[in-house]
Design an enzyme around this catalytic site. Structure first.
Site, PDB file in Angstrom:
ATOM      1  N   GLY A  24      -4.302  -2.528  17.710  1.00 39.25           N
ATOM      2  CA  GLY A  24      -3.590  -3.792  17.512  1.00 39.25           C
ATOM      3  C   GLY A  24      -3.262  -4.459  18.827  1.00 39.25           C
ATOM      4  N   ARG A  49      -8.551  -6.732  14.660  1.00 42.13           N
ATOM      5  CA  ARG A  49      -9.274  -7.058  13.425  1.00 42.13           C
ATOM      6  C   ARG A  49     -10.392  -8.045  13.710  1.00 42.13           C
ATOM      7  NH1 ARG A  49      -4.195  -7.800   9.361  1.00 42.13           N
ATOM      8  NH2 ARG A  49      -3.292  -8.565  11.298  1.00 42.13           N
ATOM      9  N   LYS A  55      -6.464 -16.315  19.140  1.00 41.40           N
ATOM     10  CA  LYS A  55      -5.107 -15.808  19.392  1.00 41.40           C
ATOM     11  C   LYS A  55      -5.113 -14.550  20.266  1.00 41.40           C
ATOM     12  CE  LYS A  55      -4.463 -12.797  15.351  1.00 41.40           C
ATOM     13  NZ  LYS A  55      -3.708 -12.568  14.110  1.00 41.40           N
ATOM     14  N   LEU A  76      -8.399  -0.303  10.724  1.00 41.64           N
ATOM     15  CA  LEU A  76      -7.660   0.955  10.848  1.00 41.64           C
ATOM     16  C   LEU A  76      -7.622   1.765   9.559  1.00 41.64           C
ATOM     17  CD1 LEU A  76      -4.686  -0.196  13.095  1.00 41.64           C
ATOM     18  CD2 LEU A  76      -6.564   1.313  13.745  1.00 41.64           C
ATOM     19  N   THR A  95      -0.169   1.356  18.043  1.00 42.53           N
ATOM     20  CA  THR A  95       0.892   0.355  17.929  1.00 42.53           C
ATOM     21  C   THR A  95       0.704  -0.564  16.729  1.00 42.53           C
ATOM     22  OG1 THR A  95       1.051   0.404  20.326  1.00 42.53           O
ATOM     23  CG2 THR A  95       2.106  -1.429  19.258  1.00 42.53           C
ATOM     24  N   TYR A 168      10.212  -2.112   5.040  1.00 41.57           N
ATOM     25  CA  TYR A 168       9.798  -1.983   6.439  1.00 41.57           C
ATOM     26  C   TYR A 168      10.274  -0.636   6.994  1.00 41.57           C
ATOM     27  CZ  TYR A 168       9.434  -2.589  11.448  1.00 41.57           C
ATOM     28  OH  TYR A 168       9.136  -2.390  12.773  1.00 41.57           O
ATOM     29  N   LYS A 172       7.952   2.600   7.923  1.00 43.49           N
ATOM     30  CA  LYS A 172       7.965   3.167   9.273  1.00 43.49           C
ATOM     31  C   LYS A 172       8.304   4.657   9.236  1.00 43.49           C
ATOM     32  CE  LYS A 172       6.833   0.021  12.287  1.00 43.49           C
ATOM     33  NZ  LYS A 172       5.692   0.242  13.191  1.00 43.49           N
TER      34      LYS A 172
END
Length: 342
Positions: A24, A49, A55, A76, A95, A168, A172
């Site tokens: 990433g 990706r 960007k 991934l 990451t 989230y 994680k």
């Protein structure tokens, strides 16, 4: 050379020249990792990706990128794709992760992505995998008093995360737990960094989720501030923490990465001190109850490794200046400033 000095030199022996895979690579934290790794002389293989997406163009402009940065297209969730990216690397900084509260988009991709990176790392015989987890995997526990210091031994309560629909933090926590399980099974040397809310200058052209946290207090969209607290850390410190735990042979386990915690009232005071020209809120949305006490996060493990944290005031200042410099935040003229103050 004195024995102590020799030991210190051996401990932080130069490993520049090695190839590090950063997953990433175009993200907020990962971009800083790529920048600092290149500056230290590493060769970097960044997974994206879509490497051709404009960007991600900022990565190619980094010092040393032309000579030592390769960007590769990787899914991934496709193990073979990950294996190809990691093959030939000495270490991996994992990451890449979804940032969302949608359980379907957060949990399974985070878990499977982490597993694939560890499996690929085992097959490639990498020296160490450094995994970017989050404070979200650590502190969500309703039974822990706010007066009790949160350290690396703490884990978020999964049932509480599910009950409160905090996908989230749940994602994680389960992704990190899965990474530890697979690393143990495969014999991979895994070290984890758990940052709090990360701020600082943007390298990428887009605004990230954590920066919005600050932006709303400068644009006038937030008329009041919440009776809430948040811990902060500079993005450069997070990137340095990853490099530090990769390079130091003695590094092991988890590392909380936090500079300090602030109440929102303290946050807006700092912003107003440096940037009085903006319509920064001065009132709390909850003036009936006492100020919420901040969590106490230990950063002793990283300090003991030698990391010196950037003061939060400096971090906030650099964040806002970066938003201005990149055109995400307009700079009011004098007339606007007078109108705000009146």
């Amino acid at each position: 050379m004195p024995a102590a000095t020799a030991a210190a030199a051996a401990e932080s022996s130069s490993v520049s020249g090695e190839t590090i895979c950063v997953t990433g690579a175009g993200g907020f934290i990962a971009s800083w990792m790529v920048k600092l790794l290149l500056e230290k002389g590493y060769t970097v293989r960044g997974t994206l990706r879509n490497p051709d997406d404009p960007k991600n163009g900022h990565l190619k402009k980094l010092e040393g990128a032309k000579e030592r940065l390769t960007l590769v297209k990787v899914d991934l969730l496709d193990l073979n794709s990950v294996k190809e990216a990691v093959n030939g690397c000495h270490g991996v900084f994992h990451t890449a992760s979804p940032v969302t509260d949608n359980p379907e988009e957060m949990v399974e991709p985070a878990v499977n992505g982490a597993k694939n990176v560890i499996i690929a790392g085992a097959e490639a015989k990498v020296r160490r995998v450094v995994f970017t987890s989050s404070i979200g995997a650590v502190y969500m526990d309703p039974n822990r008093s706010v007066d009790v210091e949160v350290d690396e031994s703490c884990w978020s309560d999964l049932e509480f995360c599910k009950k409160t629909k905090n996908w989230y933090c749940y994602g994680k926590a389960v992704a990190e737990a899965a990474a530890w399980d697979v690393a143990k099974e495969k014999g991979v040397d895994l070290v984890v960094v758990n940052p709090v809310l990360v701020l600082g200058p943007l390298l990428q052209p887009t605004i990230n989720a954590s920066t919005i946290h600050i932006l709303k207090y400068l644009t006038g969209s937030a008329k009041t501030y919440a009776n809430a607290t948040q811990a902060y850390v500079h993005v450069r410190d997070v990137a340095l923490a990853h490099i530090l735990v990769y390079e130091k042979p003695s590094a092991s386990g988890r590392y909380l990465c936090a500079e300090t915690s602030l109440h929102r009232g303290e946050l807006v005071e700092i912003l107003a001190k440096y940037f009085p020209e903006y319509p920064i809120p001065t009132k709390c949305s909850d003036e009936k109850n006492p100020r919420v006490k901040p969590h106490i996060f230990s950063n002793k493990k990283l300090k003991d490794l030698g990391l010196e944290f950037t003061p939060v005031s400096e971090c906030l200042y650099e964040t806002v200046k970066s938003l201005q410099d990149q055109g995400h935040l307009s700079i009011p003229n004098k007339e606007d400033s007078l109108a705000v103050k009146s």
